[in-house]
Motif scaffolding. Structure first.
Motif, PDB file in Angstrom:
ATOM      1  N   TRP A 182       0.445 -12.778  -9.657  1.00  0.00           N
ATOM      2  CA  TRP A 182       1.571 -12.671  -8.696  1.00  0.00           C
ATOM      3  C   TRP A 182       1.074 -12.438  -7.154  1.00  0.00           C
ATOM      4  O   TRP A 182       1.692 -12.288  -6.391  1.00  0.00           O
ATOM      5  CB  TRP A 182       2.498 -11.899  -9.111  1.00  0.00           C
ATOM      6  CG  TRP A 182       3.183 -12.106 -10.529  1.00  0.00           C
ATOM      7  CD1 TRP A 182       2.787 -12.104 -11.692  1.00  0.00           C
ATOM      8  CD2 TRP A 182       4.443 -12.681 -10.550  1.00  0.00           C
ATOM      9  NE1 TRP A 182       3.411 -12.360 -12.670  1.00  0.00           N
ATOM     10  CE2 TRP A 182       4.756 -12.910 -11.917  1.00  0.00           C
ATOM     11  CE3 TRP A 182       5.653 -13.237  -9.821  1.00  0.00           C
ATOM     12  CZ2 TRP A 182       5.898 -13.823 -12.532  1.00  0.00           C
ATOM     13  CZ3 TRP A 182       6.636 -13.897 -10.323  1.00  0.00           C
ATOM     14  CH2 TRP A 182       6.763 -14.162 -11.689  1.00  0.00           C
ATOM     15  N   ASP A 183      -0.320 -12.225  -6.994  1.00  0.00           N
ATOM     16  CA  ASP A 183      -0.870 -11.870  -5.949  1.00  0.00           C
ATOM     17  C   ASP A 183      -0.197 -10.729  -5.388  1.00  0.00           C
ATOM     18  O   ASP A 183       0.044 -10.326  -4.311  1.00  0.00           O
ATOM     19  CB  ASP A 183      -0.804 -12.959  -4.933  1.00  0.00           C
ATOM     20  CG  ASP A 183      -1.562 -12.748  -3.713  1.00  0.00           C
ATOM     21  OD1 ASP A 183      -2.796 -11.922  -3.591  1.00  0.00           O
ATOM     22  OD2 ASP A 183      -1.358 -13.421  -2.419  1.00  0.00           O
ATOM     23  N   LEU A 184       0.087  -9.471  -6.274  1.00  0.00           N
ATOM     24  CA  LEU A 184       0.787  -8.430  -5.744  1.00  0.00           C
ATOM     25  C   LEU A 184       0.165  -7.827  -4.660  1.00  0.00           C
ATOM     26  O   LEU A 184       0.792  -7.036  -3.986  1.00  0.00           O
ATOM     27  CB  LEU A 184       1.050  -7.640  -7.088  1.00  0.00           C
ATOM     28  CG  LEU A 184       1.854  -6.265  -6.868  1.00  0.00           C
ATOM     29  CD1 LEU A 184       3.231  -6.636  -6.169  1.00  0.00           C
ATOM     30  CD2 LEU A 184       2.246  -5.354  -8.053  1.00  0.00           C
ATOM     31  N   GLN A 185      -1.209  -7.477  -4.851  1.00  0.00           N
ATOM     32  CA  GLN A 185      -1.963  -6.597  -3.925  1.00  0.00           C
ATOM     33  C   GLN A 185      -1.610  -6.980  -2.344  1.00  0.00           C
ATOM     34  O   GLN A 185      -1.820  -6.185  -1.476  1.00  0.00           O
ATOM     35  CB  GLN A 185      -3.394  -6.587  -4.226  1.00  0.00           C
ATOM     36  CG  GLN A 185      -3.603  -5.867  -5.590  1.00  0.00           C
ATOM     37  CD  GLN A 185      -3.132  -4.403  -5.485  1.00  0.00           C
ATOM     38  OE1 GLN A 185      -3.243  -3.765  -4.321  1.00  0.00           O
ATOM     39  NE2 GLN A 185      -2.845  -3.897  -6.539  1.00  0.00           N
ATOM     40  N   THR A 186      -1.457  -8.426  -2.218  1.00  0.00           N
ATOM     41  CA  THR A 186      -1.252  -8.907  -0.774  1.00  0.00           C
ATOM     42  C   THR A 186       0.173  -8.226  -0.113  1.00  0.00           C
ATOM     43  O   THR A 186       0.156  -7.832   0.995  1.00  0.00           O
ATOM     44  CB  THR A 186      -0.890 -10.476  -0.736  1.00  0.00           C
ATOM     45  OG1 THR A 186      -2.324 -10.965  -1.327  1.00  0.00           O
ATOM     46  CG2 THR A 186      -0.801 -10.885   0.687  1.00  0.00           C
ATOM     47  N   VAL A 187       0.971  -8.118  -0.965  1.00  0.00           N
ATOM     48  CA  VAL A 187       2.277  -7.517  -0.507  1.00  0.00           C
ATOM     49  C   VAL A 187       2.705  -5.895  -0.940  1.00  0.00           C
ATOM     50  O   VAL A 187       3.593  -5.368  -0.564  1.00  0.00           O
ATOM     51  CB  VAL A 187       3.525  -8.605  -0.838  1.00  0.00           C
ATOM     52  CG1 VAL A 187       3.335  -9.755  -0.420  1.00  0.00           C
ATOM     53  CG2 VAL A 187       3.886  -8.465  -2.504  1.00  0.00           C
ATOM     54  N   SER A 188       1.905  -5.522  -1.899  1.00  0.00           N
ATOM     55  CA  SER A 188       2.372  -3.987  -2.323  1.00  0.00           C
ATOM     56  C   SER A 188       2.504  -3.217  -1.396  1.00  0.00           C
ATOM     57  O   SER A 188       3.339  -2.172  -1.467  1.00  0.00           O
ATOM     58  CB  SER A 188       1.160  -3.412  -3.344  1.00  0.00           C
ATOM     59  OG  SER A 188       1.329  -2.505  -3.940  1.00  0.00           O
ATOM     60  N   LYS A 189       1.702  -3.051  -0.430  1.00  0.00           N
ATOM     61  CA  LYS A 189       1.785  -2.018   0.729  1.00  0.00           C
ATOM     62  C   LYS A 189       2.289  -2.487   1.988  1.00  0.00           C
ATOM     63  O   LYS A 189       2.613  -1.750   2.962  1.00  0.00           O
ATOM     64  CB  LYS A 189       0.447  -1.392   1.003  1.00  0.00           C
ATOM     65  CG  LYS A 189      -0.283  -0.934  -0.026  1.00  0.00           C
ATOM     66  CD  LYS A 189      -1.637   0.055   0.041  1.00  0.00           C
ATOM     67  CE  LYS A 189      -2.129   0.492  -0.982  1.00  0.00           C
ATOM     68  NZ  LYS A 189      -3.528   0.915  -0.588  1.00  0.00           N
ATOM     69  N   LEU A 190       2.965  -3.643   2.071  1.00  0.00           N
ATOM     70  CA  LEU A 190       3.560  -4.038   3.417  1.00  0.00           C
ATOM     71  C   LEU A 190       4.962  -3.442   3.584  1.00  0.00           C
ATOM     72  O   LEU A 190       5.599  -3.075   2.862  1.00  0.00           O
ATOM     73  CB  LEU A 190       3.965  -5.640   3.293  1.00  0.00           C
ATOM     74  CG  LEU A 190       2.771  -6.534   3.140  1.00  0.00           C
ATOM     75  CD1 LEU A 190       3.189  -8.009   3.296  1.00  0.00           C
ATOM     76  CD2 LEU A 190       1.963  -6.405   4.382  1.00  0.00           C
ATOM     77  N   PRO A 191       5.245  -3.149   4.849  1.00  0.00           N
ATOM     78  CA  PRO A 191       6.497  -2.389   5.127  1.00  0.00           C
ATOM     79  C   PRO A 191       7.475  -3.373   5.173  1.00  0.00           C
ATOM     80  O   PRO A 191       7.392  -4.705   5.030  1.00  0.00           O
ATOM     81  CB  PRO A 191       6.285  -2.020   6.517  1.00  0.00           C
ATOM     82  CG  PRO A 191       5.342  -2.977   7.295  1.00  0.00           C
ATOM     83  CD  PRO A 191       4.353  -3.376   6.035  1.00  0.00           C
ATOM     84  N   SER A 192       8.653  -3.155   5.237  1.00  0.00           N
ATOM     85  CA  SER A 192       9.769  -3.924   5.332  1.00  0.00           C
ATOM     86  C   SER A 192      10.011  -4.870   6.399  1.00  0.00           C
ATOM     87  O   SER A 192       9.496  -4.445   7.461  1.00  0.00           O
ATOM     88  CB  SER A 192      11.226  -3.198   5.142  1.00  0.00           C
ATOM     89  OG  SER A 192      12.401  -3.931   5.322  1.00  0.00           O
ATOM     90  N   HIS A 193      10.462  -5.899   6.218  1.00  0.00           N
ATOM     91  CA  HIS A 193      10.682  -6.990   7.333  1.00  0.00           C
ATOM     92  C   HIS A 193      11.504  -6.758   8.287  1.00  0.00           C
ATOM     93  O   HIS A 193      11.886  -7.123   9.418  1.00  0.00           O
ATOM     94  CB  HIS A 193      10.748  -8.483   6.795  1.00  0.00           C
ATOM     95  CG  HIS A 193       9.399  -8.922   6.160  1.00  0.00           C
ATOM     96  ND1 HIS A 193       8.379  -9.060   6.617  1.00  0.00           N
ATOM     97  CD2 HIS A 193       9.385  -9.118   4.712  1.00  0.00           C
ATOM     98  CE1 HIS A 193       7.392  -9.554   5.734  1.00  0.00           C
ATOM     99  NE2 HIS A 193       8.044  -9.422   4.431  1.00  0.00           N
ATOM    100  N   HIS A 194      12.666  -5.627   7.825  1.00  0.00           N
ATOM    101  CA  HIS A 194      13.786  -5.421   8.540  1.00  0.00           C
ATOM    102  C   HIS A 194      13.636  -4.193   9.098  1.00  0.00           C
ATOM    103  O   HIS A 194      13.063  -3.117   8.550  1.00  0.00           O
ATOM    104  CB  HIS A 194      15.120  -5.684   7.561  1.00  0.00           C
ATOM    105  CG  HIS A 194      15.290  -7.161   6.951  1.00  0.00           C
ATOM    106  ND1 HIS A 194      15.813  -8.261   7.985  1.00  0.00           N
ATOM    107  CD2 HIS A 194      15.244  -7.582   5.910  1.00  0.00           C
ATOM    108  CE1 HIS A 194      15.636  -9.055   7.056  1.00  0.00           C
ATOM    109  NE2 HIS A 194      15.406  -8.593   5.870  1.00  0.00           N
TER     110      HIS A 194
END
Length: 298
Positions: A286-298
């Motif tokens: 699921w390539d979770l590490q790529t998005v695991s720590k990203l902030p919200s887009h909103h």
């Protein structure tokens, strides 16, 4: 102004015909035929289209805490507990949303679902200390199913009490990544989500018909294909988060969620395949590490 539900309109039509048919046996037979046909369509066609590998079921039919009524909406379907004032599970399919899809204005009011017995309303949560947490998300439903899907996501049968740091931060991040990342990665992803209750029963001070969950789960599943079994990713997130934790911190497996909710998911999946998929913890595909720590887009 909210459009009338086609299910409600059909119900009123059948009720009117029934009242007329009491003195006319032939008309009574027609009404019975229409009723059976409507029920058959609902159970055999409409509901299965919104479910992957069967409807969730209670692991213990005697446990009233896991009883639910299935309610179908535009773009999603759910099992609602009138006893707990919560949906116990909500299921929907995600595909990537078109990049140029214009955002719809967010409604400023949640609606009481005419199908609910407990009549939970927008006002039920006022001054409760909890947000009205969507299970089928506004963003995905509005982008994939338009105003009707968005309106149905604002029915109170799709809502459960969430702490603001969960609802407005971590949960929102997960809702964004499921359609912007997971759905793009696989083309189509099935989602089942809902609350987890454990320990002492606690209810909203503003409405005692609504029980407060201790945590929430999300299960993602790809569709099986020839020589390609489905892949699952599951999260279990407590109410007590600060909202900034990495998503990877809450990864679990489906077996654990079933044990804590008392609900059996993907009931029609091949038994051997089900045993493997529901026990596995495999965030890598699921390539979770790529998005695991990203902030919200909103």
């Amino acid at each position: 102004m909210r459009k009338k539900s086609p299910t409600l309109s059909l119900f009123k039509l059948l009720l009117g015909l029934f009242c007329l048919s009491r003195k006319h046996p032939v008309l009574m037979l027609i009404v019975l035929g229409l009723g059976l046909g409507s029920y058959g369509y609902e159970v055999k066609i409409a509901r299965p289209a919104l479910l992957y590998q069967g409807a969730p079921q209670s692991l213990d039919a005697k446990n009233i805490d896991t009883w639910f009524r299935i309610l179908r909406n535009r773009g999603f379907i759910l099992g609602y507990s009138d006893l707990r004032g919560n949906p116990l599970w909500v299921e929907y399919a995600l595909i990537p949303a078109a990049e140029n899809t214009p955002p719809l204005k967010r409604p400023n009011h949640f609606e009481t679902d005419w199908r609910s017995i407990n009549r939970v309303s927008h006002e039920s949560y006022q001054k409760s200390g909890y947000d009205r947490g969507h299970m089928a998300p506004n963003y995905a439903m509005s982008h994939l199913y338009g105003r009707e899907g968005q309106a149905d996501s604002f029915l109170m049968t799709n809502i459960t009490p969430q702490k603001s740091k969960l609802n407005q931060q971590l949960w929102q991040r997960l809702e964004e990544e499921e359609i912007k990342h997971f759905a793009k990665l696989f083309g189509k992803v099935w989602v089942i989500t809902g609350p987890v209750f454990s320990g002492t029963v606690e209810r909203l001070s503003s409405d005692l018909t609504v029980e407060i969950p201790d945590a929430f789960y999300k299960i993602y599943m790809t569709e099986a294909a020839p020589n390609k079994p489905p892949i699952a990713l599951a999260f279990l997130i407590p109410q007590t988060v600060n909202g900034k934790e990495p998503l990877a911190q809450f990864v679990t497996n489906i077996d654990s969620i079933e044990a804590q909710t008392g609900i059996d998911f993907f009931t029609e999946l091949d038994d051997r395949m089900e045993s493997h998929v529901e026990a596995a913890i495999e965030p890598l595909p699921w390539d979770l590490q790529t998005v695991s720590k990203l902030p919200s887009h909103h």
